[in-house]
Enzyme design. Structure first.
Site, short mmCIF file in Angstrom:
data_model
loop_
_atom_site.label_atom_id
_atom_site.label_comp_id
_atom_site.label_asym_id
_atom_site.label_seq_id
_atom_site.Cartn_x
_atom_site.Cartn_y
_atom_site.Cartn_z
N ILE A 11 -20.98 0.18 -29.55
CA ILE A 11 -19.93 1.07 -29.05
C ILE A 11 -18.87 0.26 -28.30
O ILE A 11 -18.00 0.82 -27.66
CB ILE A 11 -20.52 2.18 -28.13
CG1 ILE A 11 -21.31 1.57 -26.97
CG2 ILE A 11 -21.38 3.13 -28.94
CD1 ILE A 11 -21.73 2.60 -25.93
N ASP A 12 -18.99 -1.08 -28.36
CA ASP A 12 -18.10 -1.92 -27.56
C ASP A 12 -16.73 -2.14 -28.19
O ASP A 12 -15.83 -2.68 -27.56
CB ASP A 12 -18.76 -3.28 -27.27
CG ASP A 12 -19.28 -3.95 -28.53
OD1 ASP A 12 -18.72 -3.71 -29.62
OD2 ASP A 12 -20.26 -4.72 -28.42
N HIS A 58 -22.13 5.14 -33.73
CA HIS A 58 -22.46 5.76 -32.44
C HIS A 58 -21.22 6.00 -31.59
O HIS A 58 -21.31 6.15 -30.38
CB HIS A 58 -23.47 4.89 -31.68
CG HIS A 58 -24.79 4.77 -32.39
ND1 HIS A 58 -25.79 3.94 -31.97
CD2 HIS A 58 -25.26 5.38 -33.50
CE1 HIS A 58 -26.82 4.04 -32.79
NE2 HIS A 58 -26.53 4.91 -33.73
N CYS A 87 -10.60 20.93 -24.55
CA CYS A 87 -9.55 21.05 -25.58
C CYS A 87 -9.66 19.97 -26.64
O CYS A 87 -8.85 19.95 -27.57
CB CYS A 87 -8.17 21.03 -24.93
SG CYS A 87 -7.65 19.41 -24.31
N CYS A 111 -8.95 16.31 -17.65
CA CYS A 111 -8.14 16.07 -18.85
C CYS A 111 -6.66 16.29 -18.52
O CYS A 111 -6.29 17.38 -18.05
CB CYS A 111 -8.60 17.01 -19.94
SG CYS A 111 -7.44 17.14 -21.29
N CYS A 167 -5.15 19.40 -20.24
CA CYS A 167 -5.58 20.67 -19.63
C CYS A 167 -4.83 20.90 -18.32
O CYS A 167 -4.39 22.01 -18.03
CB CYS A 167 -7.08 20.65 -19.34
SG CYS A 167 -8.14 20.94 -20.75
N THR A 227 -30.14 -5.54 -35.61
CA THR A 227 -30.66 -4.19 -35.39
C THR A 227 -32.13 -4.14 -35.80
O THR A 227 -32.54 -4.80 -36.75
CB THR A 227 -29.87 -3.12 -36.18
OG1 THR A 227 -30.54 -1.86 -36.03
CG2 THR A 227 -29.76 -3.45 -37.66
N SER A 228 -32.90 -3.34 -35.07
CA SER A 228 -34.31 -3.16 -35.40
C SER A 228 -34.48 -2.04 -36.42
O SER A 228 -35.59 -1.76 -36.86
CB SER A 228 -35.11 -2.84 -34.13
OG SER A 228 -34.54 -1.69 -33.52
ZN LIG Z 1 -8.38 19.11 -22.18
#
Ligand SMILES: [Zn+2]
Length: 212
Positions: free
Chosen positions: A81-82, A110, A121, A143, A146, A202-203
């Site tokens: 996710i980096d 991921h 939103c 947010c 928002c 990865t395993s």
């Molecule tokens: Zn929002």
């Protein structure tokens, strides 16, 4: 370093005794149920993001990019996710609209810590250092879309609405990927065309990845 005795997992676990038992717990959707665990999750995300901002791409990233430059790469499916693929020049702005002849080279299975999504939103924002500081305090930023919409409503004398919070666009254990269907269709197409599959680092314990 996440998993050593003085690593990030243990640091979070010691701050929240009995709440997080393993590294996996820190990525579990159940975390988003109670005040304490949400705070722990936010803190974890803030620290992780800070580590990623300071991280450098590896020789493996360069190797994969080299394959792409040589027109030998069909696709990268990553559990990371980096977002470090972007650092070596991959286009990771993954648009899932198109399954046939999809141009994207990197599929982030991921999600990514490069973006935040509003839980009300669904507005998407970059995960900036300013937001990172809020997560490191255990909070989550409001947010901006928002907030702006609410300011307009208040000026118009209308009843206020719910203001959403920004959450990292990572897929947790127990979560479903919003583009899971598209990913499986793209993977199926790639399988038919690829003549070599490289598996690295990865395993293969995560069911969705194992089945790709
Ligand atoms: Zn929002």
């Amino acid at each position: 370093d996440f998993i050593s005795s003085d690593g990030l997992y243990n640091m979070i676990k010691s701050q929240y005794p009995g709440v997080f038992r393993s590294g996996k717990d820190l990525f579990d959707v159940q975390l988003l149920r109670t005040h304490d665990t949400i705070k722990g999750f936010n803190l974890f995300m803030g620290i992780l993001k800070e580590l990623i901002v300071n991280a450098k791409s590896t020789a493996t990233h360069s190797f994969i990019k080299k394959l792409a430059d040589m027109k030998k790469l069909k696709r990268v499916y990553t559990q990371n996710i980096d977002n470090l693929e972007e650092l070596v020049g991959f286009d990771v702005n993954w648009q899932f609209e198109r399954v046939k002849n999809c141009k994207a080279q990197v599929v982030q299975l991921h999600g990514t810590l490069s973006k935040l999504r509003c839980n009300a939103c669904t507005n998407i924002c970059p995960f900036t250092s300013q937001y990172c500081e809020i997560f490191k305090e255990g909070g989550a930023p409001n947010c901006p879309e928002c907030v702006e919409r609410e300011n307009t409503r208040v000026k118009q004398g209308r009843r206020p609405h719910f203001i959403g919070q920004l959450k990292p666009t990572v897929i947790l254990y127990g979560d479903t990927h919003p583009k899971g269907l598209e990913i499986s269709q793209i993977a199926k197409r790639d399988q038919d065309k690829a003549d070599c599959l490289l598996i690295m680092g990865t395993s293969l314990r995560i069911p969705g990845v194992k089945d790709l």
